[in-house]
Structure formats: C-alpha cells, structure tokens
Scaffold this motif. Structure first.
Motif, PDB file in Angstrom:
ATOM      1  N   GLY A  72       0.822  -1.198   0.000  1.00  0.00           N
ATOM      2  CA  GLY A  72       0.000   0.000   0.000  1.00  0.00           C
ATOM      3  C   GLY A  72       0.858   1.250   0.000  1.00  0.00           C
ATOM      4  N   PHE A  73       0.335   2.316   0.569  1.00  0.00           N
ATOM      5  CA  PHE A  73       1.098   3.559   0.658  1.00  0.00           C
ATOM      6  C   PHE A  73       0.537   4.427   1.774  1.00  0.00           C
ATOM      7  N   GLY A  82      -3.118  13.350   6.852  1.00  0.00           N
ATOM      8  CA  GLY A  82      -2.835  12.291   5.901  1.00  0.00           C
ATOM      9  C   GLY A  82      -3.411  10.985   6.362  1.00  0.00           C
ATOM     10  N   GLY A  83      -2.865   9.893   5.842  1.00  0.00           N
ATOM     11  CA  GLY A  83      -3.358   8.573   6.195  1.00  0.00           C
ATOM     12  C   GLY A  83      -2.596   7.518   5.432  1.00  0.00           C
ATOM     13  N   CYS A  84      -3.118   6.312   5.451  1.00  0.00           N
ATOM     14  CA  CYS A  84      -2.499   5.194   4.749  1.00  0.00           C
ATOM     15  C   CYS A  84      -3.569   4.389   4.030  1.00  0.00           C
ATOM     16  N   SER A  85      -3.182   3.736   2.956  1.00  0.00           N
ATOM     17  CA  SER A  85      -4.099   2.909   2.182  1.00  0.00           C
ATOM     18  C   SER A  85      -3.538   1.504   2.048  1.00  0.00           C
ATOM     19  N   ALA A  86      -4.377   0.524   2.396  1.00  0.00           N
ATOM     20  CA  ALA A  86      -4.035  -0.877   2.168  1.00  0.00           C
ATOM     21  C   ALA A  86      -4.736  -1.387   0.914  1.00  0.00           C
ATOM     22  N   ARG A  87      -5.200  -0.449   0.074  1.00  0.00           N
ATOM     23  CA  ARG A  87      -5.872  -0.737  -1.183  1.00  0.00           C
ATOM     24  C   ARG A  87      -7.229  -1.419  -0.990  1.00  0.00           C
ATOM     25  N   SER A  88      -7.905  -1.129   0.107  1.00  0.00           N
ATOM     26  CA  SER A  88      -9.239  -1.693   0.341  1.00  0.00           C
ATOM     27  C   SER A  88     -10.348  -0.820  -0.237  1.00  0.00           C
ATOM     28  N   HIS A  89     -10.033   0.451  -0.567  1.00  0.00           N
ATOM     29  CA  HIS A  89     -11.010   1.366  -1.162  1.00  0.00           C
ATOM     30  C   HIS A  89     -10.499   1.832  -2.514  1.00  0.00           C
TER      31      HIS A  89
END
Length: 204
Positions: A72-73, A82-89
């Motif tokens: 992710g990123f 900000g935040g982080c994405s585990a590619r779930s959305h």
C-alpha cells in the motif's frame, strides 16, 4: 456525461519524484511507533517522495507519499493531515468543511438536550460545504470527476504515480460559487474510458 474527460495524463514513475525532506521522513517513520502492532502501516519512510504542491487559496499544501511493506502507501498533505491505504477502497476523498454564507451557523439546541443537540449538529453538517478536496483513486487509467449538487462537474488536478504506488492523487480548491447553502460538491467518481463509474466516494 462529459465526452472530453482527460484520460491522457501520463503516469510518472515514483522514483523520479524528489525525495522527501528529513522531517517528513521522520513523520512517516513515527507511524509505526505510534500505531498498535495490528495497525502498523509499515511505511518505508526512507523512500518517501514529494509528489505535488497544491494551491489552496491562502496556503500551499505539499503532498508526500511513502510506499508500505504490504503493497500500500501512506500519504500526507502538509501542513494538514494524511493517512495510509491498504488498497481496500478504490477511491477516497476528503476535504475542509465550512458553513457557507447564507446559513444560520448558530446552535439551535443546548448540549444539555442530547437528542436536540445531535439533530442540530447533523443539520449543521448538512448545511456545510467543502472548501477544498483532496484524495486518491487506485484506477490509474480512470479520470477523476467531482460532481456538484447543481448538476455540474469538474475534473480536478491529477497526478498519476507509478509503481510501487500505482494511484492517482487529486486536489481541488472549490470556488466560492460552488460552496454555498444550495450548491456544493456531493460526490467524487473515477470514470473509465468507457464512461463507466469504477469508483465513487460521497462527500459528507
């Protein structure tokens, strides 16, 4: 549907962006120290890059991105959040909410009356509008479109970032005439080259 959607934005290799300054690297590194073990995003802080600078009226905000070990990123718009994405959305959008001119911004119920106060807060949020919007789409080949309550639409500025991030990041300062008591941003969509909606985020 707009037939002139911009699908021609080039994907920029992540490694070609300028490395993030040390204070930003330390911010990304701190995510692992601050998060519980099961929520650690495992950001690769030393690979963080400066990806874009957005003009939000009286203040510029800089987008920094770092890949994570799980594919992710993490991202941050500074000075903001900000935040982080585990590619779930497939798509994510958020922004700064204001109460537009022409609405009654005064509380209509006392906090002592919990039901009435909750209703007043909910109504206040319904009257609010986005002053600026930022977000990302995981569909690199899609165009990003912001739709408004008056039926109009715009395409925000988009930066398409290549591997290992593989996401499009967008930002848009909403003009005053599009953040009023009756006109506001209501949804952000990712549109593929067949004009199908492949991702959607309602603006609350």
């Amino acid at each position: 549907m707009n037939s002139a959607l911009g699908f021609g934005v080039s994907v920029v290799p992540f490694a070609s962006f300028e490395p993030a300054p040390r204070d930003v690297v330390l911010d990304f590194r701190s995510l692992s120290r601050q998060a519980p073990p099961h929520m650690d995003p495992r950001a690769i802080a030393d690979q963080a890059r400066k990806v874009a600078v957005g003009d939000f009226g009286s203040q510029e905000r800089t987008l920094y991105i770092a890949p994570t070990e799980n594919g992710g990123f993490c991202y941050q718009w500074t000075p903001a959040y900000g935040g982080c994405s585990a590619r779930s959305h497939r798509i994510s959008a958020w922004g700064s909410l204001i109460v537009p001119e022409g609405t009654n911004a005064e509380a209509t119920a006392s906090p002592g009356n919990r039901a009435a106060f909750s209703t007043a807060v909910r109504e206040m949020r319904q009257r609010s509008a986005s002053r600026w919007l930022v977000g990302y789409s995981l569909d690199l080949g899609a165009a990003v479109v912001i739709r408004f309550s008056d039926g109009t639409e715009i395409e925000p500025t988009v930066v398409k970032v290549g591997q290992p991030i593989e996401a499009s990041f967008f930002f848009y300062e909403v003009p005053p005439e599009k953040r009023t008591a009756t006109v506001k941003a209501v949804v952000v969509q990712a549109i593929d080259d067949h004009h199908n909606v492949v991702g959607e985020q309602q603006i609350r």
